[in-house]
Design a protein around this motif. Structure first.
Motif, PDB file in Angstrom:
ATOM      1  N   LEU A   1     -22.152 -77.861  41.741  1.00  0.00           N
ATOM      2  CA  LEU A   1     -23.435 -77.211  42.035  1.00  0.00           C
ATOM      3  C   LEU A   1     -23.371 -75.708  41.760  1.00  0.00           C
ATOM      4  O   LEU A   1     -24.363 -75.102  41.362  1.00  0.00           O
ATOM      5  CB  LEU A   1     -23.833 -77.468  43.486  1.00  0.00           C
ATOM      6  CG  LEU A   1     -24.075 -78.937  43.866  1.00  0.00           C
ATOM      7  CD1 LEU A   1     -24.428 -79.040  45.352  1.00  0.00           C
ATOM      8  CD2 LEU A   1     -25.168 -79.563  43.013  1.00  0.00           C
ATOM      9  N   SER A   2     -22.191 -75.115  41.963  1.00  0.00           N
ATOM     10  CA  SER A   2     -22.066 -73.671  41.695  1.00  0.00           C
ATOM     11  C   SER A   2     -22.193 -73.383  40.201  1.00  0.00           C
ATOM     12  O   SER A   2     -22.712 -72.331  39.812  1.00  0.00           O
ATOM     13  CB  SER A   2     -20.736 -73.138  42.232  1.00  0.00           C
ATOM     14  OG  SER A   2     -19.634 -73.672  41.517  1.00  0.00           O
TER      15      SER A   2
ATOM     16  N   GLU B   1     -25.876 -73.648  39.443  1.00  0.00           N
ATOM     17  CA  GLU B   1     -26.583 -72.441  39.887  1.00  0.00           C
ATOM     18  C   GLU B   1     -26.464 -71.334  38.852  1.00  0.00           C
ATOM     19  O   GLU B   1     -27.437 -70.602  38.586  1.00  0.00           O
ATOM     20  CB  GLU B   1     -26.025 -71.976  41.231  1.00  0.00           C
ATOM     21  CG  GLU B   1     -26.497 -72.811  42.401  1.00  0.00           C
ATOM     22  CD  GLU B   1     -26.023 -72.264  43.732  1.00  0.00           C
ATOM     23  OE1 GLU B   1     -26.749 -72.418  44.729  1.00  0.00           O
ATOM     24  OE2 GLU B   1     -24.917 -71.682  43.790  1.00  0.00           O
TER      25      GLU B   1
ATOM     26  N   ILE C   1     -28.529 -78.418  45.680  1.00  0.00           N
ATOM     27  CA  ILE C   1     -28.636 -76.959  45.804  1.00  0.00           C
ATOM     28  C   ILE C   1     -29.651 -76.598  46.881  1.00  0.00           C
ATOM     29  O   ILE C   1     -29.422 -75.693  47.692  1.00  0.00           O
ATOM     30  CB  ILE C   1     -28.998 -76.341  44.444  1.00  0.00           C
ATOM     31  CG1 ILE C   1     -27.811 -76.507  43.470  1.00  0.00           C
ATOM     32  CG2 ILE C   1     -29.384 -74.878  44.591  1.00  0.00           C
ATOM     33  CD1 ILE C   1     -28.126 -76.099  42.049  1.00  0.00           C
TER      34      ILE C   1
ATOM     35  N   THR D   1     -23.678 -76.381  48.036  1.00  0.00           N
ATOM     36  CA  THR D   1     -22.870 -75.746  47.001  1.00  0.00           C
ATOM     37  C   THR D   1     -21.550 -75.200  47.531  1.00  0.00           C
ATOM     38  O   THR D   1     -21.501 -74.572  48.587  1.00  0.00           O
ATOM     39  CB  THR D   1     -23.657 -74.590  46.356  1.00  0.00           C
ATOM     40  OG1 THR D   1     -24.892 -75.095  45.862  1.00  0.00           O
ATOM     41  CG2 THR D   1     -22.880 -73.965  45.216  1.00  0.00           C
TER      42      THR D   1
END
Length: 733
Positions: free
Chosen positions: A342-343, A346, A364, A369
């Motif tokens: 998820l990071s 992002e 998210i 995250t």
């Protein structure tokens, strides 16, 4: 099993990437998932602008970068997006647009000859190579799936008879040299045929995609334009392309640049198979290697997300590419919802508009995250993980990339035991990558340039040893593809002493190379010091060249050199013909030093030197009348008339310069002396003394890499005992 050409499986649509259930969930969440909503808005604006421009399907005539090439490429990207928008927004204008363009292609394709450009080993029709035709069908099959039920039965029959089935046959049975091999090209072809087969319910096409063409009539010795063999031990099809190029760790043998490119067809076809043929359990195939490969690929990027340019690779390609947006979304959705992914999403700041993209956006939104902290990693190469590999040593934003792989199919380079070094995402000692300006028509139609063979693939273009001005394996694919380097050991159990060591015994007949690289932390140094220890054992005397391709402005050297008034080439072949000699020098001490400035940071290369060694400053550009090569610099250590020898160097990152305050800090090297204090067939020992008199001693066992092996060695009347393949201690003189 034999299938008729039109054996149709009953099914409902969409079912390929989008599913009816998934679309319902997406519609229910619209307006409530910020990242998904933002991605949807961007794509809707993009597609609406294309609809307003009207449809153009020009007669193909151009290479990459030319109008017709780029127009057809734009068309397939927009078609896929328009199909998705129709499913999500239920606005028929998108279905109408997809239908109308497909029928324009149907009218164009019926009588379309092969592409007029003749360069490719497998010419396409819409594009100059079958590879790009396959790109088109991978994307367009998704669009067709999205409007399948909206079209009339008569319209579907017309499109399938005149466009899709002939298209699939053309890139497969009519071009087996493209389709029936193990290569990223074939992965695209397999996925294209398989995906349109899934949409059409055509079992024959699906089986052809999965297992290849049984009787292709190919000559086993046939090669493509890059010099690679067309066939790989008779194996073909999507499943063979899953088995052969991927190691158990998820490393793809062609390197991260082409792994990035191939991940889209690998994963998008896998999603289609998961949805339509769940019995194949495609995401569990080979111990879930497809999902592992996404993690491997992210780990093969630097601090900024740029992929390390191993083998043929365009520098600057990164995980911000559309292929990696898709890969990260799919890996998250189908691979256990790893919150670290998820990071990355992002940072990418967009998702794909399907079930997996929604999963990421929901994760998210729900604050799941976690940071993807890249650590030191070893990735094996080869289908069984026994054909060498790649190691990345990481500490304090330094990234040392050490390559000891198999050749890498036709995109491989001749650079066994080569390395590159990054600092805070910036390459300091570089790999050139490939000589190609992708999709820039002015440079060879956007294709590979002649210099990719004459320079970029040659050994001298890399930071590794060259013997007698000849590339590894004599620069011949037939030889190089049969061999790989061997990992000796890898140990990162102590972050202050991270070591990787590998051997290469086949690059030159009668010569063995053993290179060990380490990140060593010292209290008095700003960052870890790179130790580079390269031992060479040969049956005859040779000339050895060890280049360091540094990026930046030379600050200082500690040896005398002369600069010629007229520049001449260093050699005549194997890449040497492209190097100007800018300076030639002789050492004055037992250590030579080169310091340079890169992005306001100082770096110093310190090398143990022999009195008869030559130091050569070189720069790219010789015999390059079309300016296809960058004017990059290197320092080359040349050692003549040597049989067995050892090259030892350190690389420091130190200090900084501010152009605003105009102050420089710690601009000088912190190493006072680098010394080989012992070298035998059994052990090599090196001391690193800093300017304050503190000494680090590194001892390497050259023959036994076992972790539990006990060693004893006497150096300068002092006994050292340790367990394992190396020993590192800090002392004071």
């Amino acid at each position: 099993m034999v299938f008729s050409s039109y054996m149709v499986l009953a099914q409902e649509h969409p079912n390929l990437i989008l599913t009816k259930r998934g679309v319902e969930k997406i519609r229910a969440e619209l307006g409530k998932v910020p990242l998904f909503d933002a991605s949807l808005k961007i794509i809707q604006e993009e597609v609406d602008a294309e609809i307003a421009l009207g449809i153009d399907t020009p007669v193909p005539k151009d290479y990459s970068g030319g109008y017709t090439h780029e127009r057809h490429k734009r068309n397939f990207l927009i078609l896929q997006k328009a199909g998705v928008l129709f499913q999500i927004l239920q606005d028929e204008k998108y279905a109408v647009y997809v239908r109308d363009m497909l029928f324009q292609y149907e009218a164009l394709y019926k009588d379309l000859p092969v592409h007029p450009k003749e360069r490719s080993y497998a010419r396409g029709k819409l594009f100059w190579q079958c590879l790009n035709d396959s790109n088109w069908l991978v994307y367009v099959s998704q669009a067709y799936d999205c409007i399948y039920d909206w079209l009339s039965k008569k319209e579907r029959q017309q499109l399938e008879k005149n466009l899709f089935r002939p298209f699939a046959d053309f890139i497969s049975t009519e071009n087996p040299q493209f389709f029936n091999r193990v290569h990223n090209h074939s992965t695209w072809g397999n996925a294209a045929v398989g995906m349109i087969g899934l949409v059409m319910g055509d079992e024959e096409l699906i089986q052809r995609a999965l297992y290849g063409i049984e009787d292709d009539g190919l000559d086993a010795d046939a090669k493509d334009n890059d010099g690679g063999f067309i066939k790989t031990q008779g194996k073909a099809g999507f499943l063979a392309n899953l088995e052969e190029p991927f190691s158990p760790d998820g490393y793809y043998t062609e390197g991260p640049y082409y792994q990035r490119y191939a991940m889209y067809p690998f994963l998008i076809f896998a999603v289609g198979l998961h949805n339509v043929k769940p019995e194949l359990k495609i995401f569990q195939h080979k111990d879930s290697v497809l999902l592992k490969s996404v993690n491997a690929l992210i780990n093969l990027s630097n601090e900024d997300g740029d992929f390390f340019p191993l083998n043929d690779a365009q520098k600057g390609m990164s995980y911000y590419s559309r292929e990696l947006v898709t890969a990260v979304n799919i890996a998250y959705h189908y691979g256990g919802s790893d919150p670290r992914l998820l990071s990355i999403s992002e940072k990418q700041d967009r998702v794909i508009l399907d079930d997996s993209g929604l999963s990421v956006a929901l994760g998210i939104r729900e604050d799941k995250t976690e940071s993807f902290k890249k650590q030191s990693i070893h990735l094996s190469d080869g289908p069984d993980g026994k054909q060498g590999g790649i190691t990345v040593l990481r500490e304090d934003k330094l990234e040392l990339v050490f390559k000891y792989t198999a050749h890498g199919l036709s995109h491989g380079h001749y650079d066994k035991l080569s390395f590159m070094l990054y600092d805070e995402g910036m390459d300091v000692l570089q790999d050139y990558g490939m000589a190609r300006f992708v999709n820039i028509e002015q440079k060879g139609g956007g294709n590979y340039l002649r210099e990719n063979t004459t320079w970029a693939k040659q050994t001298i273009a890399h930071n590794t040893l060259v013997q007698n001005e000849t590339s590894h394996f004599n620069g011949e694919y037939e030889i190089g593809s049969q061999h790989h380097s061997e990992l000796y050991f890898y140990d990162v159990s102590d972050k202050n002493v991270q070591v990787v060591s590998a051997k290469e015994n086949n690059a030159y007949p009668g010569t063995k190379m053993h290179r060990t690289m380490a990140l060593l932390s010292f209290e008095d140094f700003e960052k870890p010091v790179v130790l580079d220890l390269l031992r060479v054992s040969a049956q005859t005397e040779n000339q050895y060249d060890l280049p360091f391709h540094f990026l930046g402005q030379v600050m200082k050297v500690n040896f005398d050199y002369s600069s010629p008034s007229d520049l001449g080439a260093l050699g005549t072949d194997n890449g040497y013909q492209h190097l100007y000699i800018e300076g030639k020098g002789k050492p004055k001490t037992k250590n030579t030093k080169l310091s340079w400035l890169r992005n306001n940071k100082f770096y110093t290369l310190t090398s143990v030197i022999h009195k008869n060694d030559e130091m050569l400053f070189t720069r790219l550009g010789a015999n390059d009348p079309e300016f296809n090569l960058r004017r990059d610099a290197s320092l080359l250590i040349r050692r003549k008339n040597s049989k067995n020898t050892v090259f030892v160097s350190t690389i420091e990152s130190h200090g900084s310069y501010s152009p605003v305050s105009e102050f420089s800090v710690d601009s000088n090297s912190g190493i006072a002396e680098l010394q080989v204090v012992h070298d035998s067939s059994d052990y090599t020992a090196v001391t690193i003394e800093n300017v304050e008199g503190k000494v680090g001693l590194f001892i390497l066992s050259n023959k036994n890499p076992l972790k539990d092996k006990k060693h004893t060695l006497t150096i300068n009347n002092k006994n050292y005992q340790w367990t394992g393949p190396y020993h590192f201690i800090k002392t004071k003189q």
